[in-house]
Design a protein around this motif. Structure first.
Motif, PDB file in Angstrom:
ATOM      1  N   ARG A  99      15.221  50.406  40.559  1.00 24.68           N
ATOM      2  CA  ARG A  99      14.769  51.731  40.698  1.00 24.68           C
ATOM      3  C   ARG A  99      14.395  52.529  39.377  1.00 24.68           C
ATOM      4  O   ARG A  99      13.490  53.144  39.421  1.00 24.68           O
ATOM      5  N   LEU A 100      15.418  52.211  38.441  1.00 24.08           N
ATOM      6  CA  LEU A 100      14.965  52.768  37.008  1.00 24.08           C
ATOM      7  C   LEU A 100      13.919  52.139  36.601  1.00 24.08           C
ATOM      8  O   LEU A 100      12.900  52.764  36.077  1.00 24.08           O
ATOM      9  N   ARG A 101      13.758  50.763  36.523  1.00 24.88           N
ATOM     10  CA  ARG A 101      12.780  50.138  36.088  1.00 24.88           C
ATOM     11  C   ARG A 101      11.217  50.569  36.732  1.00 24.88           C
ATOM     12  O   ARG A 101      10.184  50.867  36.052  1.00 24.88           O
ATOM     13  N   THR A 102      11.432  50.537  38.264  1.00 23.90           N
ATOM     14  CA  THR A 102       9.966  51.211  38.982  1.00 23.90           C
ATOM     15  C   THR A 102       9.559  52.615  38.327  1.00 23.90           C
ATOM     16  O   THR A 102       8.412  53.003  37.794  1.00 23.90           O
ATOM     17  N   ALA A 103      10.749  53.581  38.060  1.00 22.53           N
ATOM     18  CA  ALA A 103      10.298  54.827  37.930  1.00 22.53           C
ATOM     19  C   ALA A 103       9.652  54.879  36.408  1.00 22.53           C
ATOM     20  O   ALA A 103       8.906  55.503  36.019  1.00 22.53           O
ATOM     21  N   LEU A 104      10.200  53.797  35.556  1.00 22.64           N
ATOM     22  CA  LEU A 104       9.782  53.956  34.063  1.00 22.64           C
ATOM     23  C   LEU A 104       8.454  53.367  34.175  1.00 22.64           C
ATOM     24  O   LEU A 104       7.597  53.672  33.126  1.00 22.64           O
ATOM     25  N   LEU A 105       8.094  52.519  34.795  1.00 14.80           N
ATOM     26  CA  LEU A 105       6.778  51.731  34.727  1.00 14.80           C
ATOM     27  C   LEU A 105       5.934  52.633  35.514  1.00 14.80           C
ATOM     28  O   LEU A 105       4.502  52.933  35.051  1.00 14.80           O
ATOM     29  N   ASP A 106       6.177  53.583  36.265  1.00 14.10           N
ATOM     30  CA  ASP A 106       5.353  54.422  37.077  1.00 14.10           C
ATOM     31  C   ASP A 106       4.735  55.357  36.006  1.00 14.10           C
ATOM     32  O   ASP A 106       3.612  56.159  35.894  1.00 14.10           O
ATOM     33  N   ASP A 107       5.692  55.881  34.907  1.00 17.99           N
ATOM     34  CA  ASP A 107       5.587  56.923  33.878  1.00 17.99           C
ATOM     35  C   ASP A 107       6.090  56.369  32.706  1.00 17.99           C
ATOM     36  O   ASP A 107       7.051  56.777  32.003  1.00 17.99           O
ATOM     37  N   LEU A 108       5.365  55.350  32.022  1.00 12.02           N
ATOM     38  CA  LEU A 108       5.824  54.861  30.804  1.00 12.02           C
ATOM     39  C   LEU A 108       5.973  56.097  29.705  1.00 12.02           C
ATOM     40  O   LEU A 108       5.100  56.394  29.423  1.00 12.02           O
ATOM     41  N   PRO A 109       7.189  55.729  29.260  1.00 10.04           N
ATOM     42  CA  PRO A 109       7.425  56.869  28.046  1.00 10.04           C
ATOM     43  C   PRO A 109       6.206  56.591  26.860  1.00 10.04           C
ATOM     44  O   PRO A 109       5.942  55.405  26.609  1.00 10.04           O
ATOM     45  N   TYR A 110       6.079  57.695  26.207  1.00 12.43           N
ATOM     46  CA  TYR A 110       5.426  57.512  25.170  1.00 12.43           C
ATOM     47  C   TYR A 110       5.398  56.710  24.113  1.00 12.43           C
ATOM     48  O   TYR A 110       6.714  56.410  23.579  1.00 12.43           O
ATOM     49  N   GLY A 111       4.811  55.473  23.680  1.00 12.41           N
ATOM     50  CA  GLY A 111       4.892  54.330  22.797  1.00 12.41           C
ATOM     51  C   GLY A 111       5.907  53.268  23.396  1.00 12.41           C
ATOM     52  O   GLY A 111       5.993  52.370  22.701  1.00 12.41           O
ATOM     53  N   ALA A 112       6.034  53.275  24.437  1.00 12.55           N
ATOM     54  CA  ALA A 112       6.834  52.218  25.147  1.00 12.55           C
ATOM     55  C   ALA A 112       5.716  51.233  25.644  1.00 12.55           C
ATOM     56  O   ALA A 112       4.679  51.743  26.209  1.00 12.55           O
TER      57      ALA A 112
END
Length: 239
Positions: free
Chosen positions: A43-56
């Motif tokens: 779930r965390l991976r999906t959330a981060l891919l949906d809103d990728l942190p700046y520079g990631a």
């Protein structure tokens, strides 16, 4: 290292974050239940891919961890860890529905799966009960390992299977192996100490794809210990 708790998960669920080299942050999920840890990581991976942190530029999920890789000329560890904590504050309680469903025919036991008898004896089950554990409901592909080998879980047999005392020098590509609490399709012909319970004539790791079905289609498995369908789900579906 920092620790964060998601308000949308169980109170005993926590995550720790730490720098991982010069340009990555490793996030570990913590929970007494291994299935919950895997679900939290997905779930965390999906959330981060949906809103990728700046520079990631990439988010890689392990069984119970998430690696966030970033460009160190654009951002730094503290900023990425802050973005991870922000994602945890709104983490969904369940994984997003969807994913792909594959059916892979497997021949279990006998000369085809030489370790099935020993696996059944170690668990105190019949060979058919072991086969049923891997064929009567979908398995979830948590990640793709070496040479795109699908690593799957979902067969709850109560404990992790041990490795062979003496590894085999040759196991055919496409064989279904048991690795601790997981099952995997062996991507290449070679040696292994994992338990071999059957070959898959059509492998999910091959260029010729396994039978693909709609995620909402019912899972089917028919036959005896000699031949069964291994049904695997690829995607974020929770167990």
């Amino acid at each position: 290292m920092t620790t964060a708790t998601s308000p949308n998960t169980d109170r005993i669920s926590t995550f720790t974050t730490e720098p991982y080299g010069d340009a990555a942050v490793m996030v570990h999920a913590h929970h007494p239940d291994p299935a919950a840890r895997r679900s939290l990581a997905r779930r965390l991976r999906t959330a981060l891919l949906d809103d990728l942190p700046y520079g990631a530029h990439d988010v890689v999920s392990g069984f119970e961890s998430v690696l966030v890789e970033f460009d160190c000329t654009l951002t730094a560890h503290p900023q990425v860890e802050q973005a991870v904590r922000a994602a945890l504050r709104t983490l969904p309680t369940k994984a997003r529905a969807g994913g792909l469903l594959f059916e892979i025919p497997v021949v279990f036991g006998g000369e085809y799966g030489p370790d099935l008898t020993d696996v059944a004896a170690e668990y105190g089950l019949t060979e058919q009960a072991v086969v049923d554990a891997y064929t009567t409901h979908p398995l979830t592909i948590d990640l793709l390992g070496t040479a795109m080998s699908p690593m799957m879980h979902g067969a709850d047999l109560g404990s992790e299977i041990t490795r062979r005392a003496e590894p085999r020098t040759r196991v055919e590509r496409g064989s279904l192996l048991l690795a601790g609490p997981n099952a995997l399709l062996y991507p290449v012909t070679g040696p292994t100490g994992r338990r071999v319970i059957g070959p898959a004539p059509r492998s999910a790791s091959s260029r010729s794809p396994a039978t693909r079905r709609s995620p909402t289609a019912p899972a089917t498995a028919s036959g005896s210990c000699a031949s069964r369908q291994l049904t695997g789900t690829h995607g974020p579906t929770d167990p």
